[in-house]
Scaffold this motif. Structure first.
Motif, short mmCIF file in Angstrom:
data_model
loop_
_atom_site.label_atom_id
_atom_site.label_comp_id
_atom_site.label_asym_id
_atom_site.label_seq_id
_atom_site.Cartn_x
_atom_site.Cartn_y
_atom_site.Cartn_z
N LEU A 465 46.51 39.48 47.86
CA LEU A 465 46.95 38.72 49.02
C LEU A 465 46.51 39.34 50.34
CD1 LEU A 465 50.60 37.72 48.01
CD2 LEU A 465 48.50 36.38 47.80
N GLU A 466 46.24 40.64 50.36
CA GLU A 466 45.90 41.28 51.64
C GLU A 466 44.55 41.99 51.61
OE1 GLU A 466 49.22 43.28 53.72
OE2 GLU A 466 50.43 42.79 51.96
N THR A 467 43.88 41.99 50.46
CA THR A 467 42.60 42.68 50.34
C THR A 467 41.55 41.69 49.84
OG1 THR A 467 43.20 43.40 48.09
CG2 THR A 467 43.75 44.89 49.92
N GLY A 468 40.44 42.18 49.29
CA GLY A 468 39.40 41.28 48.81
C GLY A 468 38.59 41.90 47.69
N ASP A 469 37.73 41.07 47.05
CA ASP A 469 36.81 41.52 46.00
C ASP A 469 37.56 42.20 44.87
OD1 ASP A 469 34.52 42.04 44.62
OD2 ASP A 469 33.79 43.61 45.97
N HIS A 470 38.47 41.48 44.23
CA HIS A 470 39.35 42.07 43.22
C HIS A 470 39.88 40.95 42.33
CE1 HIS A 470 40.73 46.05 42.36
NE2 HIS A 470 42.03 45.75 42.39
N GLY A 471 40.82 41.30 41.44
CA GLY A 471 41.37 40.29 40.56
C GLY A 471 42.84 40.50 40.28
N ALA A 472 43.48 39.48 39.71
CA ALA A 472 44.87 39.63 39.27
C ALA A 472 44.95 40.76 38.24
CB ALA A 472 45.37 38.32 38.67
N PHE A 473 43.98 40.81 37.33
CA PHE A 473 43.73 41.98 36.51
C PHE A 473 42.39 42.55 36.94
CE2 PHE A 473 41.44 44.12 33.20
CZ PHE A 473 42.38 44.99 32.66
N ASN A 474 42.33 43.85 37.16
CA ASN A 474 41.08 44.49 37.54
C ASN A 474 40.84 45.73 36.70
OD1 ASN A 474 38.83 44.93 39.74
ND2 ASN A 474 39.82 46.93 39.47
N SER A 475 39.57 45.99 36.43
CA SER A 475 39.23 47.25 35.75
C SER A 475 37.91 47.77 36.28
CB SER A 475 39.13 47.04 34.23
OG SER A 475 38.02 46.21 33.92
N TRP A 476 37.75 49.09 36.16
CA TRP A 476 36.46 49.74 36.34
C TRP A 476 36.15 50.51 35.07
CZ3 TRP A 476 39.94 50.51 40.67
CH2 TRP A 476 39.62 49.72 41.78
N ASP A 524 38.93 40.55 36.51
CA ASP A 524 37.72 41.14 37.08
C ASP A 524 37.39 42.41 36.31
OD1 ASP A 524 35.74 42.27 38.59
OD2 ASP A 524 36.85 42.33 40.47
N LEU A 525 36.43 42.31 35.38
CA LEU A 525 35.92 43.49 34.68
C LEU A 525 34.71 43.99 35.47
CD1 LEU A 525 37.88 42.62 32.49
CD2 LEU A 525 36.11 43.05 30.80
N ASP A 526 34.98 44.98 36.31
CA ASP A 526 33.97 45.44 37.25
C ASP A 526 33.19 46.61 36.67
OD1 ASP A 526 32.59 45.29 39.63
OD2 ASP A 526 34.33 45.62 40.91
N ASP A 527 32.37 47.21 37.51
CA ASP A 527 31.38 48.23 37.21
C ASP A 527 31.60 48.97 35.89
OD1 ASP A 527 30.61 47.51 39.72
OD2 ASP A 527 31.31 49.32 40.71
N GLY A 528 30.85 48.59 34.88
CA GLY A 528 30.80 49.36 33.65
C GLY A 528 31.94 49.15 32.68
N MET A 540 44.11 30.68 35.79
CA MET A 540 44.61 29.54 36.57
C MET A 540 43.82 29.23 37.83
SD MET A 540 48.73 29.86 36.21
CE MET A 540 48.93 28.10 36.47
N SER A 541 42.95 30.14 38.28
CA SER A 541 42.30 29.86 39.55
C SER A 541 40.94 30.54 39.69
CB SER A 541 43.20 30.30 40.72
OG SER A 541 42.59 30.06 41.95
N GLY A 542 40.88 31.86 39.53
CA GLY A 542 39.68 32.61 39.89
C GLY A 542 38.68 32.83 38.78
N GLY A 543 39.03 32.48 37.54
CA GLY A 543 38.07 32.65 36.45
C GLY A 543 37.95 34.09 35.98
N LEU A 544 36.91 34.35 35.21
CA LEU A 544 36.68 35.63 34.54
C LEU A 544 35.33 36.20 34.95
CD1 LEU A 544 37.23 37.80 32.31
CD2 LEU A 544 36.22 36.17 30.68
N LYS A 545 35.34 37.46 35.35
CA LYS A 545 34.09 38.13 35.74
C LYS A 545 33.78 39.27 34.78
CE LYS A 545 32.69 41.46 39.28
NZ LYS A 545 33.16 42.08 40.53
N PHE A 546 32.53 39.30 34.29
CA PHE A 546 32.00 40.43 33.54
C PHE A 546 30.86 41.01 34.36
CE2 PHE A 546 32.85 39.32 28.75
CZ PHE A 546 34.22 39.40 28.98
N ARG A 547 31.09 42.14 35.02
CA ARG A 547 29.97 42.85 35.61
C ARG A 547 29.39 43.77 34.54
NH1 ARG A 547 27.75 43.74 40.71
NH2 ARG A 547 26.79 45.80 40.93
N GLU A 548 28.33 44.53 34.87
CA GLU A 548 27.64 45.30 33.85
C GLU A 548 28.61 46.11 33.01
OE1 GLU A 548 26.44 46.92 37.25
OE2 GLU A 548 28.25 48.11 37.09
#
Length: 782
Positions: A465-476, A524-528, A540-548
């Motif tokens: 809600l106050e930041t950006g470039d992230h997800g409801a679930f996030n990982s690195w 958001d499955l981010d870097d690696g 429900m809204s933002g979908g699923l991201k697979f980065r490398e």
């Protein structure tokens, strides 16, 4: 007959032995520490009860706390020596309301300072949180506190301007809070003084991705000259004078005033070879810990996180320790920190809200990580990488849990925070939590060490809600194989695939959850990030991201108003995406190789399917209406005629997310079900309110002629209010939006679908026709 009597006699002896093996101690605010600790003669402080434990012969001790508020002078510390091998339960007696406070209650003699401000002398240590009648009041700040503001309850670009500094009187000791330039969390600084008209700052160590401060999301607090609004206060620590601009309609003579004091309330701390075991804390309210954003912060490998290893409850070197059915609120920092070696410990059935930072953290010690690198840009040279799989020692949480908790309104001051944080840990179970109103992720995993986590049946929404470039679930997953330079990492992964799973040893399972992020990705499955199995989830809204990353499987998920976001994959990623229901095309970025299998998916229309097949994927996929059973009420199972079933999709329950405790279900906020952007809606919906503006579809030849359009498609801007963010972006009444982010906006539904797709970026490029001329505008979405 004789044997039956003997058996009964032995049973009674065993029962007596069981009873005698347990001992109760009672504590009451009206007690005395010289008392025996019985129900009739209770002790006064919890620490006195803990001190009695090792003197008792029984092996099972229960400390019952009677109704009241216990203001602690020091944290309640429990170590192996305190227990002497005994198990311990600390709980509220018969569900009486019990509060353990890290603060103190103060009695003040007020006098007038000026027309609006009162002042009073205070004794004792300084403090940074003040509560009147249970409500936290803001420290004097600029800009003033605004409950409706998106970030920090109000920010201003000129918070540190030379003009404001020149007009401020003695700003030394104040604080500057700002978002990261890229909105990846927050930074916090203490103002040391001024030099050449600018503030001298100390701090900025709270984020593992260094940057300058955000240009306008910043504010200043704890400055006396900013004491100008009802409810604000300021403590002059040199003169020990408290100044207060009283809230409206407050009778200060009758007010209950509490202030923060300690950073921790309970500390369960064992030794490396002698953990604290078998402690249960139940039915307790925890309040009033001090803010900790200027304490020592430790980098958590190459994730974006720095961490303060503390909380209202701190567990370190524990086994089978449990916090249950408790409440954490009005805290300055983290609620629960489970740090270093911990096995089988966790938090269940607790309510965590209105706190300064994260709710529940499982954080291992970096000494357990082989070839540990710290900071995004750093790496261990290939020749020096330890090739031994797994951890170096056991200083990390294992088989711990966060289950059935209600978590919301967290990160009130620190924005790099989350509902459940997992870092340098293994086999953490996160289930049936309801998490919402968070500034960043609801659940975060910081690295691949060492996997095996089970994330299931959670309801996570109103996130980022106050930041950006992230997800409801996030990982690195910036583990041993990962390198900040993509070309180098490509060559390492290709030549040494054995490195990939040295840390991410066990599969992380994400199943049966409901995620919603309107400002980023649902997951958001981010870097690696590697070795994940993601199935039976509703996005429900933002979908699923697979980065490398490697070896990710996403199957049998439902995507509402969105799709799959594959970003910069490795050549032999082993990734699988199959049997999912989609409502948008894929949104790929720099994808040359499409993994092991991308197929058997249901697309909303033929065009989106053909676009996917042009990448040589989805040869068995099809398109059509998913035929949800009752989407208006959150039932996203599909009917028997759905084409998804023929592709192998299997229905799963879509009504079992989040908390199960009835008391929590009654008070928990409910997720809002999105209006599904489908072909029928595109046909039926002709107008809508969009970012505060009224818009409508182009209507026939008349509009085409009036606006000079090439065809009868587009979105007409009917009315843009003067205070709309769209006005600031240059949008005007009677503009016709014909494309957004290079996608055609044939109608209002299509425009909204594109906005949802890019909302996390905070901006959207649109092409408009104005006075029969084509213009390109950059719309601000936040």
């Amino acid at each position: 007959m004789h044997s039956r009597i003997l058996g009964l006699f032995l049973f009674k002896l065993m029962a007596l032995a069981f009873v005698s093996d347990a001992q109760n101690l009672y504590v009451s605010p009206g007690g005395n520490d010289a008392n025996a600790g019985t129900l009739q003669s209770p002790l006064k402080t919890p620490s006195a009860a803990v001190a009695k434990i090792k003197q008792l012969p029984q092996s099972k001790i229960t400390i019952f706390l009677r109704s009241g508020v216990y203001y602690l002078d020091t944290p309640l510390k429990i170590d192996p020596a305190s227990l002497n091998g005994k198990s311990l339960t600390i709980e509220a007696f018969k569900n009486e309301p019990v509060t353990l406070s890290a603060g103190r209650k103060i009695m003040l003699k007020w006098e007038k300072h000026d027309k609006n401000i009162l002042k009073a002398k205070v004794s004792g240590n300084g403090f940074e949180m003040l509560f009147i009648n249970g409500k936290q009041l803001p420290i004097a700040r600029y800009p003033n506190f605004d409950s409706t503001a998106r970030v920090f309850n109000g920010t201003a670009e000129d918070a540190l301007s030379p003009a404001r500094i020149a007009n401020s009187r003695n700003i030394a000791g104040g604080y500057v809070h700002a978002l990261h330039k890229s909105e990846w969390g927050s930074f916090h600084y203490r103002i040391k003084g001024t030099k050449n008209g600018e503030a001298e700052l100390e701090g900025g160590w709270q984020n593992n991705r260094p940057s300058t401060l955000h240009s306008h999301h910043r504010f200043v607090e704890n400055v006396f000259s900013e004491l100008d609004a009802p409810g604000e206060w300021f403590l002059d620590k040199k003169t020990q004078t408290l100044y207060l601009y009283p809230p409206h309609k407050l009778d200060i003579s009758k007010a209950n005033i509490e202030v923060s004091h300690l950073k921790h309330i309970i500390e369960l701390i064992g030794a490396d070879k002698g953990p604290v075991r078998n402690i249960t804390i139940s039915g307790i309210r925890f309040e009033h810990t001090e803010r900790t954003f200027m304490e020592h912060y430790e980098p958590l490998l190459r994730s974006d996180w720095m961490i303060y290893r503390g909380g209202a409850v701190l567990m370190e070197n524990t086994e089978n320790c449990l916090i249950k059915d408790s409440e954490f609120t009005n805290l300055g920092g983290n609620a629960v920190m489970i740090s270093g070696y911990n096995v089988g410990s966790g938090v269940t059935g607790s309510h965590i809200y209105n706190i300064g930072s994260s709710a529940i953290c499982f954080i291992g010690d970096s000494s357990a990580v082989r070839s540990a690198a710290f900071g995004y840009e750093n790496f261990i040279p290939l020749a020096k990488i330890d090739r031994t799989p797994g951890p170096k020692n056991y200083k990390y949480p294992l088989k711990c849990f966060a289950e059935g908790n209600l978590i919301h309104n967290i990160g009130k001051i620190e924005k790099q925070c989350t509902g459940v944080q997992i870092e340098i840990a293994s086999e953490i179970h996160v289930s049936h939590n309801t998490i919402y109103q968070v500034p960043r992720a609801g659940i975060n995993i910081g690295d691949g060490a060492w996997g095996g986590h089970l994330i299931e049946n959670n309801d996570v929404f109103e996130t980022v809600l106050e930041t950006g470039d992230h997800g409801a679930f996030n990982s690195w997953g910036r583990d041993r194989f990962w390198h900040p330079d993509r070309k180098t990492m490509d060559s390492i992964a290709a030549a040494h695939p054995e490195l990939i799973f040295l840390d991410a040893q066990k599969t992380v399972i994400i199943r049966n959850n409901r995620f919603r992020c309107d400002h980023g990705w649902d997951v958001d499955l981010d870097d690696g990030s590697s070795n994940y199995h993601i199935y039976n989830n509703v996005f429900m809204s933002g979908g699923l991201k697979f980065r490398e990353g490697f070896q990710r499987i996403a199957e049998n998920n439902v995507f509402l108003n969105n799709s799959f976001h594959p970003h910069v994959w490795f050549k032999n990623s082993g990734d699988v995406f199959r049997k999912n229901i989609l409502m948008r095309p894929y949104f790929s970025i720099l994808i040359k190789d499409w993994g092991k299998e991308v197929d058997y998916n249901l697309f909303p229309n033929e065009n989106d399917l053909k676009n996917a097949q042009s990448n040589k994927t989805d040869s068995h996929s099809t398109f059509g209406d998913a035929a949800f059973v009752d989407p208006e009420n959150g039932n996203y199972q599909v009917k028997s005629a759905s084409p998804a079933l023929a592709l192998g999709f299997k229905n799963f329950p879509t009504d079992r997310f989040g908390v199960t405790k009835e008391a929590f279900k009654k008070i928990a906020k409910k997720v809002s079900y999105p209006v599904l952007l489908n072909a029928a809606l595109e046909k039926d919906m002709q107008e809508m309110t969009w970012l505060g503006a009224k818009i409508r579809n182009v209507r026939g030849l008349g509009d085409r002629s009036a606006f000079g359009l090439p065809d009868e498609k587009g979105v007409v801007v009917v009315d843009v209010p003067a205070n709309s963010i769209l006005v600031k972006s240059g949008l005007q009444n009677n503009d016709v939006i014909i494309s957004a982010n290079k996608e055609k906006t044939d109608n209002v539904v299509r425009l909204e679908a594109i906005r949802q797709q890019v909302n996390w970026t905070g901006q959207m490029d649109v092409e408009v026709l104005r006075n029969q001329q084509t213009l390109t505008l950059k719309l601000n979405l936040k």
